[in-house]
Design an enzyme around this catalytic site. Structure first.
Site, PDB file in Angstrom:
ATOM      1  N   ALA A  39       4.005   1.576  -0.836  1.00  8.55           N
ATOM      2  CA  ALA A  39       4.829   1.694  -2.035  1.00  8.55           C
ATOM      3  C   ALA A  39       4.055   2.355  -3.170  1.00  8.55           C
ATOM      4  CB  ALA A  39       5.323   0.317  -2.469  1.00  8.55           C
TER       5      ALA A  39
ATOM      6  N   TYR B   6       0.832  -1.205   0.000  1.00 14.35           N
ATOM      7  CA  TYR B   6       0.000   0.000   0.000  1.00 14.35           C
ATOM      8  C   TYR B   6       0.867   1.256   0.000  1.00 14.35           C
ATOM      9  CZ  TYR B   6      -3.443   3.400   1.761  1.00 14.35           C
ATOM     10  OH  TYR B   6      -4.239   4.501   1.930  1.00 14.35           O
TER      11      TYR B   6
END
Length: 252
Positions: A159, A157
């Site tokens: 990233a 999430y």
């Protein structure tokens, strides 16, 4: 004076709905999108119309970029028929889902789902809607405090949101010639049903976050809706390419 128009993705619930309410209270007309729950979408319409603004809700799956060309056509028709307008003033790329899975256990399918919804979706949706966005308009993308601090289980999430932060700077640079301001807002932990309502419903999690936040509590939807509205106010036109964290000072 002609009222301004905002498109908010994921406006049928959570932070998107709250942002729509804050903008409507400022006299801004709203076009929202919803994924599947038409009844929730109509509830938003009824609520916002009480503020005296015009409202429309359109179905959109932000994880399906193949649908964006058709959506742009539907949006153009809606602008003309419902709002007597050709262009949007504001775009808020809000729609998303949560995922809390350790890096070592994340599947390719989970990775691809978050990639499609949180990065590929807003990337190509914004691209498709550029022709419908006024010169001098504004775009607000949504990130997360998890790009600054790390909590186990949010690698995928965070990233994707980190990529959105980089994209925001490039959008601001490339769209600046049209006077379009692009910023990204990064909420901290908020009490909503996002991610299964973990922050809202798990008292231990709630207490942990409050104890590590400078202002001593977990965030509320109004904290974020108000901040989105702030970025879109006339007096903030000299802000672009910026990440604004709205977390009450988590993990300072």
């Amino acid at each position: 004076m002609t009222r301004k128009i905002a498109l908010i993705t994921g406006a049928s619930r959570g932070l998107g709905r709250n942002a729509a309410e804050h903008l409507a209270a400022r006299g801004i007309d709203i076009i929202g999108t919803y994924h599947s729950k038409a009844d929730e979408a109509q509830s938003v319409v009824a609520t916002l119309e009480q503020a005296g603004v015009r409202v429309a809700m359109l179905q959109l799956d932000v994880g399906n970029s193949a649908s964006f060309a058709a959506f742009a056509g539907q949006l153009a028709d809606t602008l003309k028929q419902r709002f007597n307008a050709d262009k949007l003033d504001f775009l808020v790329n809000n729609a998303g889902i949560g995922l809390n899975v350790p890096f070592s256990e994340t599947t390719e399918a989970q990775f691809d789902q978050l990639l499609n919804i949180h990065l590929k979706g807003p990337f190509f949706l914004t691209q498709h809607l550029l022709a419908l966005l006024e010169d001098g308009g504004r775009i607000v993308n949504i990130s997360t405090g998890l790009t600054r601090f790390a909590l186990p289980g949010y690698a995928t999430y965070a990233a994707m949101k980190g990529a959105m932060e980089v994209l925001t700077r490039y959008q601001a640079k490339e769209l600046g010639a049209r006077g379009i301001r692009v910023n990204i807002l990064a909420p901290g932990a908020i009490e909503t049903d996002f991610g299964g309502g973990l922050v809202r419903d798990n008292q231990q999690v709630n207490d942990f976050i409050a104890g590590n936040t400078a202002l001593g509590r977990v965030g509320l939807p109004d904290d974020i809706g108000a901040a989105i509205a702030l970025l879109l106010e006339d007096g903030n036109g000299w802000i672009t390419g910026q990440r604004l964290e709205v977390s009450g000072g988590m993990f300072l």
